[in-house]
Design an enzyme around this catalytic site. Structure first.
Site, PDB file in Angstrom:
ATOM      1  N   CYS A 339       0.811  -1.221   0.000  1.00 27.04           N
ATOM      2  CA  CYS A 339       0.000   0.000   0.000  1.00 27.04           C
ATOM      3  C   CYS A 339       0.839   1.264   0.000  1.00 27.04           C
ATOM      4  O   CYS A 339       0.325   2.364   0.221  1.00 27.04           O
ATOM      5  CB  CYS A 339      -0.958  -0.012   1.184  1.00 27.04           C
ATOM      6  SG  CYS A 339      -2.291  -1.178   0.894  1.00 27.04           S
ATOM      7  N   TYR A 369      20.659  -8.266  -8.286  1.00 29.07           N
ATOM      8  CA  TYR A 369      20.013  -7.093  -7.682  1.00 29.07           C
ATOM      9  C   TYR A 369      18.481  -7.160  -7.744  1.00 29.07           C
ATOM     10  O   TYR A 369      17.810  -6.171  -8.021  1.00 29.07           O
ATOM     11  CB  TYR A 369      20.524  -5.794  -8.326  1.00 29.07           C
ATOM     12  CG  TYR A 369      22.023  -5.664  -8.240  1.00 29.07           C
ATOM     13  CD1 TYR A 369      22.643  -5.553  -6.990  1.00 29.07           C
ATOM     14  CD2 TYR A 369      22.834  -5.676  -9.366  1.00 29.07           C
ATOM     15  CE1 TYR A 369      24.028  -5.459  -6.893  1.00 29.07           C
ATOM     16  CE2 TYR A 369      24.216  -5.578  -9.270  1.00 29.07           C
ATOM     17  CZ  TYR A 369      24.802  -5.465  -8.037  1.00 29.07           C
ATOM     18  OH  TYR A 369      26.163  -5.373  -7.938  1.00 29.07           O
TER      19      TYR A 369
HETATM   20  C1  LIG Z   1      28.574  -3.535  -6.289  1.00 31.53           C
HETATM   21  C2  LIG Z   1      30.045  -3.595  -6.436  1.00 31.53           C
HETATM   22  C3  LIG Z   1      30.615  -4.382  -7.429  1.00 31.53           C
HETATM   23  C4  LIG Z   1      29.798  -5.133  -8.451  1.00 31.53           C
HETATM   24  O1  LIG Z   1      29.255  -4.295  -9.395  1.00 31.53           O
HETATM   25  P1  LIG Z   1      28.467  -4.878 -10.673  1.00 31.53           P
HETATM   26  O2  LIG Z   1      28.001  -3.676 -11.370  1.00 31.53           O
HETATM   27  O3  LIG Z   1      27.374  -5.749 -10.180  1.00 31.53           O
HETATM   28  O4  LIG Z   1      29.483  -5.671 -11.457  1.00 31.53           O
HETATM   29  C5  LIG Z   1      31.994  -4.467  -7.473  1.00 31.53           C
HETATM   30  N1  LIG Z   1      32.780  -3.792  -6.601  1.00 31.53           N
HETATM   31  C6  LIG Z   1      32.259  -3.005  -5.633  1.00 31.53           C
HETATM   32  C7  LIG Z   1      33.170  -2.300  -4.700  1.00 31.53           C
HETATM   33  C8  LIG Z   1      30.885  -2.883  -5.528  1.00 31.53           C
HETATM   34  O5  LIG Z   1      30.366  -2.086  -4.584  1.00 31.53           O
END
Ligand SMILES: *Cc1c(COP(=O)(O)O)cnc(C)c1O
Length: 388
Positions: A339, A369
């Site tokens: 909601c 994600y």
């Molecule tokens: C989230 C993150 C990743 C992975 O990023 P992607 O876009 O999913 O490949 C790599 N290194 C750090 C430090 C992150 O925070």
């Protein structure tokens, strides 16, 4: 139109498009034949295996360390462990998951630039050796907890053409880099690496070239200052197919390999792919719980919305969405089941006009994600994860 064209030119879209990789839809049908009680993510681990092998083949010198946050499911992690991946974490709960799976602590890189003292103490007590930093304060904090920590400096690099630019939140700039190196020398700290992140879903391979060139300069500065650099970490950001064309991992690999060609052999190179390794391996399946007409516009409500894992749409990601209906496409507003008024996924999304309550929604390339973000808000269940 002109604006769009200009943007495309700016980000230098390359002609070699990534081939599409998808979980075989027959697996989705088999799973649904067993019944449906709540949204689920169906993951094919053989696709994850193929993707990490393809990543390695494209960049032989680069050792992949999976970014756990993209999808921390145990089976996903086990698959990557079997493939010999290392890992990148942001918290001690991610650390504990990996330690329970018997990942050696030295294969785990703590890549969150700002860590609480308590988390640092815990990670150090468990034998984690590598810690990122991007400020003098974090350097001092790390050293005060673990004087022999090996640390790597996150620098700010261009995020042009990434769907999720990160520049700004993390990464040291030129003057700060100088200060941090000087402080590391002063504290006799093992500041021995450089890292950067080009932004998530980065469709502009030039960003890696620029990032590596800047990182090489910083490694040289470290050497000149008397430090002993040994690590270059080229981060994450490798893109997957959603609705826009992306450069293939081989195209990115060519650019990376070329940029690494003159890097001294005693500098080890790693990367932190998240999305790239898991997205293509999964379909997200949810269901239409109701439809309505409001002010002449059609609305549909799914049993998974912003809080149920379909959250990246709020930042502009467009998934491809499939249903079993064949009607002509009309604009729909798609909302989640809660909601909360923020729980609206898409407006004017073109979907078949005959969609009804009970219909299934199939979203490919949704392994990263999605479930990782889901919450129980408003009493709706977390999506299930089924790994083949
Ligand atoms: C989230 C993150 C990743 C992975 O990023 P992607 O876009 O999913 O490949 C790599 N290194 C750090 C430090 C992150 O925070």
């Amino acid at each position: 139109m002109e604006k769009v064209l200009k943007k495309e030119i700016e980000i230098n879209v390359v002609p070699h498009i990534h081939d599409e990789v998808n979980l075989d839809f027959r697996h989705v049908q088999t799973a649904l034949n067993r019944g449906y009680s709540k949204p689920f993510l169906l993951v094919d681990s053989s696709i994850i295996r193929n993707k990490i092998r393809r990543f390695r083949a494209a960049m032989p010198r680069v050792n992949p360390h999976y970014a756990v946050k993209a999808n921390p499911d145990l089976h996903v992690l086990k698959t990557l462990i079997e493939e010999g991946a290392g890992f990148e974490i942001a918290s001690i709960s991610e650390l504990n998951i990996l330690l329970n799976l018997e990942v050696p602590a030295e294969e785990i890189y703590y890549s969150n630039p700002i860590k609480s003292r308590a988390y640092l103490e815990y990670a150090a007590s468990k034998g984690v050796e590598w810690y990122v930093l991007d400020s003098v304060e974090e350097l001092r904090k790390i050293i005060s907890v673990k004087p022999d920590a090996k640390s790597y400096l996150r620098i700010d690099v261009p995020n042009v053409g990434s769907d999720w630019p990160l520049a700004g939140k993390f990464g040291a700039h030129l003057t700060e880099i100088k200060e941090i190196i000087a402080e590391a020398v002063h504290l006799d700290a093992n500041l021995v690496g450089v890292t950067f992140h080009v932004g998530s879903q980065c469709r502009n391979p030039q960003n890696w070239q620029t990032g590596i060139e800047q990182a090489k300069k910083v490694l040289t500065d470290m050497l000149r200052a008397g430090l002993k650099p040994s690590l270059l970490n080229i981060g994450g950001g490798y893109p997957v197919v959603y609705t826009k064309p992306i450069p293939s991992i081989e195209t990115i690999g060519d650019i990376v390999n070329q940029a690494l060609a003159d890097l001294p052999a005693d500098i080890r190179v790693m990367a932190e792919p998240g999305r790239y390794l898991v997205s293509d391996a999964a379909y997200f399946i949810c269901r239409v719980v109701g439809t309505a007409t409001r002010n002449g516009k059609r609305w549909m409500y799914w049993d998974a919305g912003i809080f149920g894992g379909v959250i990246e749409v709020t930042e502009g990601l467009r998934y491809r969405i499939f249903t079993d209906r064949k009607g002509r496409d009309i604009p729909w507003t798609v909302a989640g089941p809660t909601c909360d008024s923020v729980d609206i996924l898409m407006r004017d999304e073109m979907l078949p006009e005959d969609i009804q309550e009970g219909d299934f929604i199939y979203i490919p390339n949704a392994g990263a994600y999605t479930t990782a973000y889901a919450s129980n808000f408003n009493g709706f269940p977390l999506p299930e994860i089924i790994v083949l």
